[in-house]
Each structure stands twice: as C-alpha cells, then as structure tokens.
Design an enzyme around this catalytic site. Structure first.
Site, PDB file in Angstrom:
ATOM      1  CB  ILE A  64      -1.585  -0.098   1.245  1.00 17.75           C
ATOM      2  CG1 ILE A  64      -1.619  -1.405   1.865  1.00 17.75           C
ATOM      3  CG2 ILE A  64      -1.769   1.081   1.022  1.00 17.75           C
ATOM      4  CD1 ILE A  64      -2.742  -1.652   2.618  1.00 17.75           C
ATOM      5  N   PRO A  65       1.163   1.778  -0.897  1.00 17.92           N
ATOM      6  CG  PRO A  65       1.944   1.637  -3.137  1.00 17.92           C
ATOM      7  CD  PRO A  65       1.735   0.932  -2.754  1.00 17.92           C
ATOM      8  CG  HIS A  66       1.021   5.404   1.984  1.00 14.40           C
ATOM      9  ND1 HIS A  66       1.602   4.152   2.615  1.00 14.40           N
ATOM     10  CD2 HIS A  66       1.165   6.423   3.264  1.00 14.40           C
ATOM     11  CE1 HIS A  66       1.531   4.375   3.904  1.00 14.40           C
ATOM     12  NE2 HIS A  66       2.061   5.545   4.486  1.00 14.40           N
ATOM     13  N   GLY A  67       0.779   8.597   0.244  1.00 17.47           N
ATOM     14  CA  GLY A  67       2.089   9.820   0.519  1.00 17.47           C
ATOM     15  C   GLY A  67       0.534  10.856   0.131  1.00 17.47           C
ATOM     16  CG  LEU A 109      -4.564   6.482   0.280  1.00 19.15           C
ATOM     17  CD1 LEU A 109      -5.849   6.190   0.074  1.00 19.15           C
ATOM     18  CD2 LEU A 109      -4.511   6.209   1.954  1.00 19.15           C
TER      19      LEU A 109
END
Lengths: 452, 153
Positions: free
Chosen positions: B65-68, B103
């Site tokens: 779930i890469p996110h920033g 996300l």
C-alpha cells in the site's frame, strides 16, 4: 548487577501482593510481618519465607537475612515505620536498593536526600501522588480506561475498549506501522476475554478487545479518531471526597484552569478544603446522594471522580453519576476483588493506589532509577521503562539478532530528546531509555537482557 | 469512507509491465497523474519513494500500500495495480508482492488518510478478497470485488 534476594517489610495488601508477584517471577522473597496471626496466615498462603517481628528493629532485620538481600521494600501502612526500616537498610546495612512507601511528600524529600551521600539507591513510592498522576493522565485522554505516561511526557500508553465501528477493528497489528511510520505508535497489549497477550505482528485487533496502545504524544489525536471513542464532553469535573488524593487532584486541576466542583461529607474537612482551594466550589454532601448530584447538574459534568475513603460508596456514586448523565466516571477502589469486578460494571476507569504503588515498586525492580511507574495490566502484562546500561544484553547488537523471547516487545526508544522507532536492524545504545512490554511470566527472563 | 469513492478507475492497471519496485511505482504514479488534475508524476514519485525509504509499504501476503501526502490535492485518491508474476517490493514477509493499492492524500487531510489506510489494509487481510483481485479478468470484476468488500463494513 543481579538484583538477588528481596526483603519486604509489611504484610498488608501491598506487601502481600508484591511478594506474590515476585516469588511467582522466581525471586527469593522474605516478608516481615509484625502481627503473629497475620504472619501465620501469610506463611500458609505465600510462597515466601515469613519472619514474624518488628521490621524497624535490627535483630528482626538480621533474622530476615537483610545483609544478603539486593533489595528491601518497606511497605507497611505507616510512613514512620517505613522510614525507620528504610534508614536502617540504607545507612546501617548498606542494602543496595531500598524502596520506601510513604504518603507524606515531606517524608519523601528527607529520605531521598539522606540517601544521596550513601553508596545505595533509595527511592520513595507515594500512593497518593501516583494516584493523582494517573487520574490527571486519564483526564487528558478521553475514552481511555487506563493511561500511563513514559519518557517523561513523550509517550503515553492508553487502554481502549475497541467499538465495532472503530477503524482498528479488523486491523492487523503490524499494519499500525504502515499508519504510523515515523513514531513508535502501536498496540502493545490486548485483553480478549480472560486472555492477555503482548501481540505479535500477525495478531488481528477485534471489536470488543481491550487494546493498550503506545502512543507518541503527537499522534494522540489520530489514535483517538481511529479508536472511534466518543468526543470529549466539555464541562466541569466533579470530585467526590476531599481526601488527600481528592484535594491534591483538585489543586492540580485548579492550577491548570479546569472548572472543578468538589463534594465532601464532613463539614470540617470540607471547610479546610475550601480554604486551601481558590477556584473550586466545595459542597457539603455525599456523592451517593441523587438529589445533590442532580442539583449540581451532574448531566453536564464531563468527568465524575469518586475518591472518598469509602470505596464501596465510590463505586455506588460512580455508577449513579454515570446513570444520571455524567460523561465519564473514574472511581477509587482498592480491594482486589472489587478491582477485578469493576470493569464489568460499566465504570469507565478505576484507580487503585495499591496497584499503582506495586507498579512503581515493580518498575524500580525491573528498571532501577526510572521515573515512571510500571504499568501493570491485569496481572498479566507489564509495561516498563528501563535505561540501557553498559554491558547489558540489550545493547549487544541489532534487535533482530539479540533474540528477545516471545512475549517481550521493545516498543520505543528515547535517545536524548529524540523518540526512536525500534526496528529489527536497529540497535539499542547505552543511555537509551527503552519502553518494553512484557508478559509477566517472562519478566525474569527480561532481566537477563536489561541488567549488566 | 468507501474505497470505491476514492478509487480512480482510469488509473487502474490490470497487469503492470515492470518487474521492479521502482518500475511499478512509476507506472502507477504516471497512470494516476494522467487522470487526476494537479498531480505530477515526478513529484508524486518522490513522495512515494521517500515513504518507501522509511520502511517498505509491502505489508506481506502479496500486498503493498504505497502512499503519500501531496500539496495541492483536493481530496483523497486511490488506484490499484496487479502483477501476476509478483515483484520484490522488500515486503515485511520477504515474499513477492502482487497487489498494489496506491493512496494519495492532501497535505492536510486531518486523519482521513489514516482511516483510508486502515480500511484498505483491513480489506486486504481477507484472503477471499485477495483471491478475487488476483483472478479478476477485467476491470469490471475488480471494481465489483472492491464494491462488495466496501459493502461489508
């Protein structure tokens, strides 16, 4: 340093419970009790050596083998007795670690100063101060059933009952590191029914669980929002009982500009309290008086805190206040049977000076010289803060290589002013403060890692 | 908050071309930036990489779930990508990663991003849901699977 054998003076609830825990952990424990009948009872029930006699006298202390113990705990009901025993241990017998239970803060100061020039460590544990600290911490965290502070004020450990609507319900424990990547905010203990665990990463949080989270200060707001606890109600705090704890709490709340109203049954005590407080309204009456609570608009009170010396009344008043619409009830109860019952009765939080005292003593035994008291969660899990000392196994390599036993979790590190998230490849270094969650039956094993 | 509400359908990649971690992030960032006004691929990639350098968002069981957070974004957006072959994403269980939820949230999202992250990670702990995503033959099946999961909570 090995702690070695432990001598406890005073077989009251504190001494007894402490002896029980420590002997269960595997320590050799001796307990001195003055009352012959009580001493006999204790030798039947406790897995410890019981010496009957006066613990303020040298022959009795010698009989209890004080010269060979690593730690003495003076835990009778009386400050003066504990101080005499403490002085004898620290100044006559040179006992390396001395823990003294005192209630009067002025006594505390004297003993600690007197130990400064001795080659021993002497500390005081004050049940009243510990209780006020715990209540103040609870008031800071809406919805929590229990709150402890560590690293000064930098980390909180707070317990919440997880509602069905909570974002945590169904979340895997390891996924909290996804949510809180930069701070050591995570689940450190879970109570599910009768079971208590220090969860591994694959554990899943379930609705209905009582979950204790370690929370970096800055993340408190976010954790509360994920827990889904109802928002804090604004309003007055009502303190029932101008007992030493009640009065100390009222003073502290007054100093931080909280609106406080106090109830006290005894007119003399009420008057004295009123004269010591400047902004707190002191009302004569009982917390169990429904008409009085209604008159004082209990339904607009944010938190009702029952702190009288009559613990059964505290319980009744707490339940009544809740039923009449108080936002939250915190009650002081100390009897072990009552403590274990209260959670099931819909009380929001309880304060047990006895358990808090034991927690502070345990913290001293585990960590030595650390400021905060250990959190004892339901007899099964301890949260302790230790200082990483030269030569201990904790600093011998990266965390993934030192192979801490299962049931032991390094939660957070404080290095100088910095809060560090301990990951597998990281090492603890000498001087770090280390927050650890440990299942109680593993605590002696933990000692192998924290002591040099 | 429903995942369906923040999912950008046009940015979904049924089968990624790349076989590296950085490659997948690039593909996903480019696809999302192409569909969301105000989002630039390079800036997004930089934010994602910074987060990955802190600790991989590969949470195990084939899921990442890469996110920033991005300044200038109006609302939360998410996209999905899949690699049937699996990719070394430095996941915590050291297994190949197949399913990717990206996300991206506004800089001041006031905790909403945590709720979204928690929701996505809870969904993906359901083996049945992961199976549906792995086996889906087209975009519609993927959307249906996510809608169904959304309805459960």
């Amino acid at each position: 340093m090995e702690l070695g054998d432990i001598l406890i003076v005073g077989g009251g609830l504190v001494g007894q419970n402490l002896a029980e825990r420590l002997s269960r952990d595997g320590y050799n424990v001796t307990l001195i009790e003055r009352d012959p009948d009580k001493a006999r009872d204790l030798s039947d029930t406790l897995d410890a050596r019981i010496v009957q006699g006066d613990g303020t006298t040298t022959p009795v202390l010698r009989e209890a083998d004080i010269e060979n113990v690593g730690l003495l705990v003076a835990a009778t009901e009386r400050d003066e007795c504990n101080l005499v025993t403490g002085f004898l241990a620290s100044h006559v017998f040179g006992t390396p670690h001395v823990v003294v239970r005192v209630r009067d803060p002025l006594h505390e100061d004297g003993f600690q100063k007197a130990c400064l020039d001795q080659p021993v460590e002497g500390v005081c544990v004050n049940p009243d101060t510990a209780s006020v600290d715990r209540i103040a911490a609870l008031l800071e965290v809406p919805g929590a059933v229990d709150v402890m502070k560590f690293f000064g004020d930098g980390m909180l450990v707070a317990g919440f009952r997880i509602p069905t609507v909570s974002d945590f319900a169904g979340l895997r424990v390891s996924d909290m590191t996804l949510l809180f990547a930069t701070t050591p905010t995570l689940a450190v203990a879970i109570q599910r029914g009768r079971l208590w665990i220090v969860p591994g990463g694959t554990e899943v949080i379930e609705a209905g669980d009582l979950v204790y989270f370690a929370i970096a200060r800055d993340e408190l707001h976010d954790v509360l929002s994920l827990v889904g606890a109802p928002p804090e109600r604004q309003g007055r705090i009502m303190v029932d009982g101008a007992s030493p704890i009640g009065l100390a709490l009222a003073k502290r709340l007054e100093a931080s500009d909280e609106r406080v109203v106090m109830i006290e049954e005894d007119s003399v005590i009420a008057e004295r309290a009123a004269s010591e407080l400047s902004h707190v309204l002191v009302i004569r009456g009982k917390g169990t008086d429904q008409a009085l609570l209604e008159e004082e608009e209990i339904d607009k009170v944010s938190t009702f805190v029952a702190l009288t010396d009559d613990h059964e009344s505290n319980l009744v008043a707490g339940l009544l206040a809740k039923r009449l619409g108080a936002g939250r009830s915190i009650v002081l109860v100390d009897n072990p049977a009552m403590v274990s019952m209260v959670g099931d009765m819909g009380m929001d939080a309880i304060i047990s000076p006895r358990l808090l005292t034991i927690g502070q003593m345990i913290q001293h035994i585990r960590g030595g010289g650390v400021r905060s008291g250990a959190a004892l969660l339901g007899d099964k899990v301890e949260i302790v803060e230790v200082e990483a000392v030269e030569g201990c196994r904790l600093v011998s390599g990266p965390l993934m290589e030192i192979k801490l036993p299962q049931g032991v979790l390094v939660v957070a590190l404080q290095r100088g002013d910095e809060l560090v998230v301990p990951r597998g490849p990281d090492s603890v270094i000498v001087g770090d403060r280390v927050l650890i969650a440990v299942e109680s039956h593993k605590s002696l094993e933990l000692e192998k890692y924290t002591l040099a | 908050m429903k995942i369906t509400d923040i999912l950008v359908e046009d940015a979904i990649i049924l089968d990624v071309e790349s076989d590296t971690k950085s490659g997948v992030l690039e593909e996903m960032a480019a696809a999302l930036a192409a569909s969301v006004p105000g989002l630039e691929t390079d800036r997004l990639l930089k934010v994602l990489s910074e987060r990955e350098s802190l600790q991989s968002t590969g949470i195990g069981e084939g899921v990442a779930i890469p996110h920033g957070k991005m300044a200038g974004l109006d609302s939360l957006v998410a996209s999905f990508a899949r690699s049937r072959a699996g990719i070394d994403f430095e996941a915590i269980d050291q297994q190949p990663t197949h399913l990717f939820f990206l996300l991206v949230v506004p800089e001041h999202s006031a905790g909403q991003h945590l709720k979204a992250l928690a929701r996505i990670s809870r969904f993906l702990r359901d083996p049945e849901f992961r199976g549906c995503l792995m086996e889906a033959d087209d975009l519609t099946s993927i959307l249906t699977a996510i809608q169904q999961e959304d309805g459960k909570f």
